[in-house]
Design a protein around this motif. Structure first.
Motif, PDB file in Angstrom:
ATOM      1  N   VAL A  30     -42.803   0.641  55.117  1.00  0.00           N
ATOM      2  CA  VAL A  30     -42.373   1.254  56.374  1.00  0.00           C
ATOM      3  C   VAL A  30     -41.069   2.002  56.128  1.00  0.00           C
ATOM      4  N   THR A  31     -41.070   3.276  56.479  1.00  0.00           N
ATOM      5  CA  THR A  31     -39.864   4.108  56.401  1.00  0.00           C
ATOM      6  C   THR A  31     -39.435   4.438  57.823  1.00  0.00           C
ATOM      7  N   ALA A  32     -38.187   4.146  58.164  1.00  0.00           N
ATOM      8  CA  ALA A  32     -37.673   4.420  59.511  1.00  0.00           C
ATOM      9  C   ALA A  32     -36.783   5.655  59.486  1.00  0.00           C
ATOM     10  N   PHE A  33     -36.922   6.502  60.510  1.00  0.00           N
ATOM     11  CA  PHE A  33     -36.023   7.638  60.730  1.00  0.00           C
ATOM     12  C   PHE A  33     -35.154   7.280  61.924  1.00  0.00           C
ATOM     13  N   ILE A  34     -33.842   7.262  61.705  1.00  0.00           N
ATOM     14  CA  ILE A  34     -32.908   6.965  62.800  1.00  0.00           C
ATOM     15  C   ILE A  34     -31.930   8.114  62.955  1.00  0.00           C
ATOM     16  N   GLY A  35     -31.214   8.115  64.073  1.00  0.00           N
ATOM     17  CA  GLY A  35     -30.199   9.136  64.322  1.00  0.00           C
ATOM     18  C   GLY A  35     -30.095   9.412  65.809  1.00  0.00           C
ATOM     19  N   PRO A  36     -29.035  10.116  66.235  1.00  0.00           N
ATOM     20  CA  PRO A  36     -28.844  10.396  67.661  1.00  0.00           C
ATOM     21  C   PRO A  36     -29.975  11.268  68.213  1.00  0.00           C
TER      22      PRO A  36
ATOM     23  N   LEU B  53     -30.529  15.483  56.772  1.00  0.00           N
ATOM     24  CA  LEU B  53     -30.788  14.118  56.309  1.00  0.00           C
ATOM     25  C   LEU B  53     -29.510  13.680  55.597  1.00  0.00           C
ATOM     26  N   VAL B  54     -28.731  12.846  56.281  1.00  0.00           N
ATOM     27  CA  VAL B  54     -27.407  12.465  55.779  1.00  0.00           C
ATOM     28  C   VAL B  54     -27.523  11.441  54.662  1.00  0.00           C
ATOM     29  N   GLU B  55     -28.404  10.461  54.872  1.00  0.00           N
ATOM     30  CA  GLU B  55     -28.491   9.362  53.901  1.00  0.00           C
ATOM     31  C   GLU B  55     -29.883   8.742  53.959  1.00  0.00           C
ATOM     32  N   PHE B  56     -30.384   8.398  52.784  1.00  0.00           N
ATOM     33  CA  PHE B  56     -31.708   7.767  52.686  1.00  0.00           C
ATOM     34  C   PHE B  56     -31.616   6.680  51.628  1.00  0.00           C
ATOM     35  N   ASN B  57     -31.955   5.451  52.033  1.00  0.00           N
ATOM     36  CA  ASN B  57     -31.781   4.346  51.087  1.00  0.00           C
ATOM     37  C   ASN B  57     -32.576   3.132  51.574  1.00  0.00           C
ATOM     38  N   ASP B  58     -32.502   2.041  50.784  1.00  0.00           N
ATOM     39  CA  ASP B  58     -33.077   0.786  51.255  1.00  0.00           C
ATOM     40  C   ASP B  58     -32.438   0.436  52.596  1.00  0.00           C
ATOM     41  N   THR B  59     -33.249  -0.099  53.500  1.00  0.00           N
ATOM     42  CA  THR B  59     -32.754  -0.400  54.849  1.00  0.00           C
ATOM     43  C   THR B  59     -31.536  -1.323  54.812  1.00  0.00           C
ATOM     44  N   ASP B  60     -31.585  -2.363  53.990  1.00  0.00           N
ATOM     45  CA  ASP B  60     -30.443  -3.291  53.890  1.00  0.00           C
ATOM     46  C   ASP B  60     -29.167  -2.560  53.502  1.00  0.00           C
ATOM     47  N   GLN B  61     -29.311  -1.646  52.565  1.00  0.00           N
ATOM     48  CA  GLN B  61     -28.155  -0.884  52.080  1.00  0.00           C
ATOM     49  C   GLN B  61     -27.577   0.003  53.188  1.00  0.00           C
ATOM     50  N   ILE B  62     -28.465   0.677  53.918  1.00  0.00           N
ATOM     51  CA  ILE B  62     -28.024   1.580  54.994  1.00  0.00           C
ATOM     52  C   ILE B  62     -27.217   0.813  56.043  1.00  0.00           C
ATOM     53  N   PHE B  63     -27.677  -0.391  56.377  1.00  0.00           N
ATOM     54  CA  PHE B  63     -27.040  -1.120  57.471  1.00  0.00           C
ATOM     55  C   PHE B  63     -25.860  -1.986  57.037  1.00  0.00           C
ATOM     56  N   THR B  64     -25.788  -2.337  55.756  1.00  0.00           N
ATOM     57  CA  THR B  64     -24.679  -3.205  55.324  1.00  0.00           C
ATOM     58  C   THR B  64     -23.649  -2.473  54.484  1.00  0.00           C
ATOM     59  N   ASN B  65     -24.084  -1.405  53.800  1.00  0.00           N
ATOM     60  CA  ASN B  65     -23.149  -0.708  52.910  1.00  0.00           C
ATOM     61  C   ASN B  65     -23.466   0.789  52.848  1.00  0.00           C
ATOM     62  N   PRO B  66     -23.384   1.481  54.011  1.00  0.00           N
ATOM     63  CA  PRO B  66     -23.717   2.912  54.004  1.00  0.00           C
ATOM     64  C   PRO B  66     -22.754   3.697  53.120  1.00  0.00           C
ATOM     65  N   GLN B  67     -23.278   4.735  52.460  1.00  0.00           N
ATOM     66  CA  GLN B  67     -22.466   5.511  51.523  1.00  0.00           C
ATOM     67  C   GLN B  67     -21.753   6.689  52.190  1.00  0.00           C
ATOM     68  N   ASP B  68     -22.301   7.162  53.319  1.00  0.00           N
ATOM     69  CA  ASP B  68     -21.727   8.332  53.989  1.00  0.00           C
ATOM     70  C   ASP B  68     -20.983   7.883  55.245  1.00  0.00           C
ATOM     71  N   PRO B  69     -19.752   8.397  55.461  1.00  0.00           N
ATOM     72  CA  PRO B  69     -18.983   7.972  56.641  1.00  0.00           C
ATOM     73  C   PRO B  69     -19.699   8.269  57.965  1.00  0.00           C
TER      74      PRO B  69
ATOM     75  N   THR C 275     -22.928   7.990  58.500  1.00  0.00           N
ATOM     76  CA  THR C 275     -23.883   6.878  58.698  1.00  0.00           C
ATOM     77  C   THR C 275     -23.137   5.670  59.255  1.00  0.00           C
ATOM     78  N   GLU C 276     -22.002   5.386  58.664  1.00  0.00           N
ATOM     79  CA  GLU C 276     -21.209   4.228  59.117  1.00  0.00           C
ATOM     80  C   GLU C 276     -20.766   4.417  60.570  1.00  0.00           C
ATOM     81  N   SER C 277     -20.363   5.631  60.908  1.00  0.00           N
ATOM     82  CA  SER C 277     -19.935   5.910  62.289  1.00  0.00           C
ATOM     83  C   SER C 277     -21.077   5.706  63.278  1.00  0.00           C
ATOM     84  N   TYR C 278     -22.280   6.115  62.879  1.00  0.00           N
ATOM     85  CA  TYR C 278     -23.433   5.964  63.786  1.00  0.00           C
ATOM     86  C   TYR C 278     -23.788   4.486  63.937  1.00  0.00           C
ATOM     87  N   ILE C 279     -23.805   3.770  62.826  1.00  0.00           N
ATOM     88  CA  ILE C 279     -24.216   2.363  62.860  1.00  0.00           C
ATOM     89  C   ILE C 279     -23.215   1.508  63.632  1.00  0.00           C
TER      90      ILE C 279
END
Length: 265
Positions: A45-51, A238-254, A256-260
């Motif tokens: 399952v691949t999720a697309f998130i964003g505003p 597409l700002v960032e694409f990664n394993d879901t755990d990584q996106i939510f616990t350790n995003p690489q792009d500021p 992504t972190e701001s949105y989360i």
């Protein structure tokens, strides 16, 4: 040598189903999607998130050429499914949509019986030679969508008479009845109550055993619960694409972190 074997094994476990390269979408003069590159794995399952308005649903609709139906829409770049360019002139969009099923935000059963809702696609594509074949397809699809036990005694009843959550599962049964390889879901739970949402999420987890599932969701919690990979879209990028755990616990792009963390969106 052992490391190499492990890498090769990991690659095999996550076979790529869809590859998108340099995809741009224009609505007239509006540049809606900008140079998107992404690999979507099979049996996951691949999720697309964003505003809202960030382009996630627009990009989702590129994957089964639904944007073809919009006169002012133009798509550039390459999208390949199993190394076949889906925008190639030789590809019939109707056949493509049998391979790439779609479930929409609002449950939209046809004004037909439950049976005929599911049989519609297989009938068009000639997938059943006999009534017994069709009966088998309908039952298997309803079972796959976890609704068979609720409707098996009233297959002649109208699909529109079901509850919202049941209607959405009927739409999932309809989508899987043509034996697709990919299942696209555009905010499939946004019109549903929490109990129906939980049922659909559980179903998505089962469906990934057989399909590549791509889900657009406005709920980060849902993305975290159901997906293995997450793509974060913002302003058509597409700002960032990664394993879901990584996106939510350790995003690489500021961004992504701001949105989360709720600072943008």
């Amino acid at each position: 040598m052992n490391d190499m074997t492990k890498i090769e094994r990991d690659v095999r476990m996550t076979d790529t189903k869809i590859t998108a390269r340099d995809v741009n979408v224009f609505y007239g003069d509006t540049h809606a999607i900008k140079d998107v590159n992404v690999d979507i794995a099979d049996k996951s399952v691949t999720a697309f998130i964003g505003p809202s308005g960030c382009g996630k649903s627009t990009f989702l609709r590129c994957l089964n050429r639904m944007n073809d139906t919009i006169d002012v829409c133009r798509v550039t770049g390459h999208i390949k499914m199993d190394d076949q360019d889906i925008n190639d002139k030789s590809i019939d969009p109707v056949q493509l949509r049998a391979q790439v099923g779609m479930v929409f935000q609002k449950p939209n059963p046809f004004p037909k019986s439950i049976y005929d809702n599911v049989a519609y696609g297989p009938k068009i594509h000639g997938l059943a030679r006999t009534k017994a074949d069709m009966d088998n397809i309908v039952e298997a699809s309803l079972r796959r969508a976890a609704i068979w036990n609720e409707v098996k005694d009233r297959l002649d009843a109208p699909g529109t008479g079901l509850s919202g959550g049941q209607q959405q599962r009927l739409c999932i049964a309809r989508a899987v009845a043509t034996a697709p390889e990919v299942l696209l879901m555009d905010e499939p739970c946004s019109a549903l109550d929490p109990i129906a949402t939980a049922q659909i999420e559980e179903l998505i987890d089962e469906l990934r055993q057989q399909f590549s599932v791509v889900i657009v969701t406005h709920s980060m919690q849902q993305a975290a619960r159901v997906s293995q990979k997450t793509a974060f879209f913002h302003l058509g990028n597409l700002v960032e694409f990664n394993d879901t755990d990584q996106i939510f616990t350790n995003p690489q792009d500021p961004r992504t972190e701001s949105y989360i963390t709720g600072r943008i969106g």
